[in-house]
Design a protein around this motif. Sequence first.
Motif, mmCIF file in Angstrom:
data_model
loop_
_atom_site.group_PDB
_atom_site.id
_atom_site.type_symbol
_atom_site.label_atom_id
_atom_site.label_comp_id
_atom_site.label_asym_id
_atom_site.label_seq_id
_atom_site.Cartn_x
_atom_site.Cartn_y
_atom_site.Cartn_z
ATOM 1 N N GLY A 1 0.781 -1.242 0.000
ATOM 2 C CA GLY A 1 0.000 0.000 0.000
ATOM 3 C C GLY A 1 0.800 1.272 0.000
ATOM 4 O O GLY A 1 0.659 2.106 0.880
ATOM 5 N N GLU A 2 1.614 1.466 -1.037
ATOM 6 C CA GLU A 2 2.460 2.664 -1.075
ATOM 7 C C GLU A 2 1.813 3.856 -1.762
ATOM 8 O O GLU A 2 2.142 4.979 -1.480
ATOM 9 C CB GLU A 2 3.799 2.341 -1.751
ATOM 10 C CG GLU A 2 4.738 1.578 -0.838
ATOM 11 C CD GLU A 2 4.905 2.229 0.525
ATOM 12 O OE1 GLU A 2 5.292 3.409 0.586
ATOM 13 O OE2 GLU A 2 4.630 1.580 1.534
ATOM 14 N N ASP A 3 0.899 3.573 -2.696
ATOM 15 C CA ASP A 3 0.361 4.703 -3.467
ATOM 16 C C ASP A 3 -0.883 5.274 -2.783
ATOM 17 O O ASP A 3 -2.006 4.918 -3.082
ATOM 18 C CB ASP A 3 0.055 4.290 -4.913
ATOM 19 C CG ASP A 3 -0.829 3.060 -4.986
ATOM 20 O OD1 ASP A 3 -0.846 2.286 -4.020
ATOM 21 O OD2 ASP A 3 -1.513 2.903 -6.011
ATOM 22 N N ALA A 4 -0.664 6.184 -1.875
ATOM 23 C CA ALA A 4 -1.768 6.769 -1.097
ATOM 24 C C ALA A 4 -2.578 7.750 -1.932
ATOM 25 O O ALA A 4 -2.082 8.344 -2.875
ATOM 26 C CB ALA A 4 -1.205 7.477 0.116
#
Lengths: 69, 153
Positions: B149-152
């Motif tokens: 879940g890096e692309d917030a």
Amino acid sequence: MTAAGLGNRLREHRARLGLTQAELAEKVKVTRKTINTVENRVFVPSAILALRLAAVLGVSVEEVFFLED
Amino acid sequence: MVDTNMLVRDRNRLLTAMAGIFVVWQGGLMARDLFAMADFAGADRWVAIADMIDLAGGLAWLGATILLVVFMRRVKRAEAQNVINDELFRQIQAQAMRFGFKAMLATLVLALVLEAFVELEAEIVIRAFLIVAVAAPLGAFVVMSGNAGEDAE
């Protein structure tokens, strides 16, 4: 557990309500990462989390999650 | 409002630091034992260097433990335990533990293979196991957690 076979419309429902991932995460009491990984089909949520997400989004769980062929 | 993202980020930083510090601390102790057993000119100097490394590592571990207690109080005060320990966390934690178990098995196999060629001291082997048992799951958790879940938005 990866989300192979389980699709979702979480992003669409979230956008409909104008919620960010962080805001939705706060409402269902998980981290923003959890919402992100569910949306990106990296993580399969438990039935409880799926039901909580659907409840917060004001739809049935089948409208958010569905089986893919 | 509690910034749970910050708590998660701080937890990962702390775990990264703890894994690194533990390797330095216990690695220093292991190096000290190895140099103490070694029979070469200047071994004493290397023993002294390893002593300094393990002392620094031990002090750093103490500091990291204090920081962990402080962090846990922060989480408790924010009543954010359930949020930061959500089901994604528990899944990654279980995967990291499984990785740690496999790393332990790999270390065991390596020790058995090495044992056929060189005489291994029990203390060295036990310390190697200890390092792997602590550092492998901690490191795996941080890497797996960082990848999720890096692309917030």
